[in-house]
Design a protein around this motif. Structure first.
Motif, PDB file in Angstrom:
ATOM      1  N   ALA A 241      26.180  43.581 -53.430  1.00  0.00           N
ATOM      2  CA  ALA A 241      25.076  43.006 -52.657  1.00  0.00           C
ATOM      3  C   ALA A 241      24.039  44.046 -52.262  1.00  0.00           C
ATOM      4  O   ALA A 241      23.212  43.790 -51.407  1.00  0.00           O
ATOM      5  N   ILE A 242      24.091  45.244 -52.891  1.00  0.00           N
ATOM      6  CA  ILE A 242      23.138  46.285 -52.544  1.00  0.00           C
ATOM      7  C   ILE A 242      22.498  46.856 -53.812  1.00  0.00           C
ATOM      8  O   ILE A 242      23.021  46.702 -54.916  1.00  0.00           O
ATOM      9  N   VAL A 243      21.345  47.487 -53.627  1.00  0.00           N
ATOM     10  CA  VAL A 243      20.720  48.276 -54.680  1.00  0.00           C
ATOM     11  C   VAL A 243      20.428  49.657 -54.104  1.00  0.00           C
ATOM     12  O   VAL A 243      20.424  49.846 -52.885  1.00  0.00           O
ATOM     13  N   LYS A 267      14.331  46.587 -59.350  1.00  0.00           N
ATOM     14  CA  LYS A 267      15.708  46.989 -59.069  1.00  0.00           C
ATOM     15  C   LYS A 267      16.590  45.757 -58.824  1.00  0.00           C
ATOM     16  O   LYS A 267      17.729  45.690 -59.294  1.00  0.00           O
ATOM     17  N   LEU A 268      16.062  44.795 -58.089  1.00  0.00           N
ATOM     18  CA  LEU A 268      16.824  43.577 -57.822  1.00  0.00           C
ATOM     19  C   LEU A 268      17.057  42.778 -59.101  1.00  0.00           C
ATOM     20  O   LEU A 268      18.147  42.245 -59.323  1.00  0.00           O
ATOM     21  N   ARG A 269      16.040  42.709 -59.937  1.00  0.00           N
ATOM     22  CA  ARG A 269      16.206  41.980 -61.201  1.00  0.00           C
ATOM     23  C   ARG A 269      17.221  42.686 -62.096  1.00  0.00           C
ATOM     24  O   ARG A 269      18.058  42.036 -62.734  1.00  0.00           O
ATOM     25  N   HIS A 270      17.154  44.010 -62.162  1.00  0.00           N
ATOM     26  CA  HIS A 270      18.110  44.763 -62.973  1.00  0.00           C
ATOM     27  C   HIS A 270      19.538  44.541 -62.473  1.00  0.00           C
ATOM     28  O   HIS A 270      20.463  44.344 -63.265  1.00  0.00           O
ATOM     29  N   ALA A 271      19.695  44.573 -61.143  1.00  0.00           N
ATOM     30  CA  ALA A 271      21.029  44.348 -60.575  1.00  0.00           C
ATOM     31  C   ALA A 271      21.529  42.941 -60.883  1.00  0.00           C
ATOM     32  O   ALA A 271      22.714  42.739 -61.181  1.00  0.00           O
ATOM     33  N   ALA A 272      20.624  41.965 -60.820  1.00  0.00           N
ATOM     34  CA  ALA A 272      21.020  40.588 -61.103  1.00  0.00           C
ATOM     35  C   ALA A 272      21.396  40.403 -62.568  1.00  0.00           C
ATOM     36  O   ALA A 272      22.341  39.676 -62.893  1.00  0.00           O
ATOM     37  N   GLU A 273      20.648  41.074 -63.463  1.00  0.00           N
ATOM     38  CA  GLU A 273      20.888  40.898 -64.890  1.00  0.00           C
ATOM     39  C   GLU A 273      22.017  41.774 -65.420  1.00  0.00           C
ATOM     40  O   GLU A 273      22.777  41.342 -66.294  1.00  0.00           O
ATOM     41  N   ARG A 274      22.141  43.000 -64.893  1.00  0.00           N
ATOM     42  CA  ARG A 274      23.121  43.952 -65.425  1.00  0.00           C
ATOM     43  C   ARG A 274      24.310  44.195 -64.500  1.00  0.00           C
ATOM     44  O   ARG A 274      25.312  44.767 -64.939  1.00  0.00           O
ATOM     45  N   GLY A 275      24.159  43.833 -63.227  1.00  0.00           N
ATOM     46  CA  GLY A 275      25.241  44.090 -62.290  1.00  0.00           C
ATOM     47  C   GLY A 275      25.307  45.526 -61.817  1.00  0.00           C
ATOM     48  O   GLY A 275      26.247  45.914 -61.135  1.00  0.00           O
TER      49      GLY A 275
END
Length: 289
Positions: A241-243, A267-275
């Protein structure tokens, strides 16, 4: 109408290489195809040729005629094309801060201007980038204790400059700063460290625990000036739940004039797409050293 300012149109001209009547490397056929495929718009509509028929003159007329949302979406898609052109050709980009320059224009069109009912300062850019860069550089020369307070002041100024409503003051524990900010209608918890060692997995887990014990929709941003250990990032894992940001991210963002909201968005999109909780600003925006 988008009401692009003259200074903003000059930025568009420069970034999209329109000074000679062209738009990037588009031909008449390919730019019409681009507008049809990506935007569902007829670029050859006669209304866009009232000021001239070259690709650049049509695009300028189009950008002034359409609403702000359409202008912003168009510029975003053209910026993607520009990045792909340079990536595929292997050419050296003579305008390395192109992303930041055009994203500032897009941010205004999308309603992410600095200030809420307050007149912006009389400057080309409402963001005091050079001042923020100087503050960040000066932090390196301070002793640990005053540096913690100076880093607190810097972050408050940074988040406030981009209209992210930081709580003020942040709660300071040693050189650790806890706080929160608002981004696109959501509140984020913030943790920042300025320590010589890179941040290990234990610190990431500790902050993640703070975030997840709050509201179910809570998110967090961890800023570590020295960065994060590779083993720590791998051990910490994915789908969190963090970046994360590091000091090089902060400097690159300011040096290339990339708006903070754009950095957070990618950064949020990358985290959502790649974890993955961390991907550098250089990689996200394909910035070469």
């Amino acid at each position: 109408m988008s009401n692009l300012k003259a200074s903003e149109m000059r930025v568009v001209d420069r970034v999209l290489e329109m000074e000679s009547g062209y738009v990037l490397n588009f031909s008449d056929r390919t730019i019409a195809e681009f507008f049809l495929d990506e935007l569902n718009i007829d670029f050859n509509d006669p209304s866009f040729a009232v000021n001239g028929t070259s690709k650049a003159k049509r695009l300028r007329t189009f950008l002034q005629a359409v609403d702000k949302a359409t202008a912003a979406r168009t510029l975003r898609e053209l910026l993607k094309c520009r990045a792909k052109i340079y990536r595929d050709s292997g050419r050296t980009d003579e305008l390395p801060n192109a992303d930041g320059m055009l994203l500032e224009v897009i941010g205004r069109l999308e309603g992410r201007e600095v200030g809420h009912g307050v007149a912006p300062p009389p400057a080309a850019s409402p963001i005091p980038v050079e001042s923020l860069k100087s503050e960040l550089i000066a932090l390196h020369n301070l002793e640990p204790h005053p540096r913690g307070y100076a880093f607190e002041k810097f972050l408050i100024g940074l988040f406030r400059a981009y209209g992210l409503q930081p709580n003020s003051p942040f709660r300071l524990v040693g050189e650790q700063i806890d706080g929160s900010f608002k981004f696109e209608g959501e509140f984020y918890l913030l943790e920042a460290k300025w320590h010589s060692p890179k941040t290990p997995a234990a610190d990431l887990r500790n902050f993640h625990g703070k975030v997840t014990e709050k509201a179910a929709w809570a998110r967090g941003l961890f800023i570590s000036n020295s960065g994060f250990t590779e083993d720590g990032l791998q051990s910490f894992g994915r789908a969190k739940a963090i970046v994360c940001m590091d000091g090089l991210d902060l400097w690159t963002m300011l040096d290339k004039r990339i708006p903070l909201p754009e950095v957070l968005d990618r950064k949020l999109r990358h985290a959502a797409e790649r974890g993955e909780v961390f991907c550098s600003v250089r990689d996200l925006f394909q910035i070469q050293s």
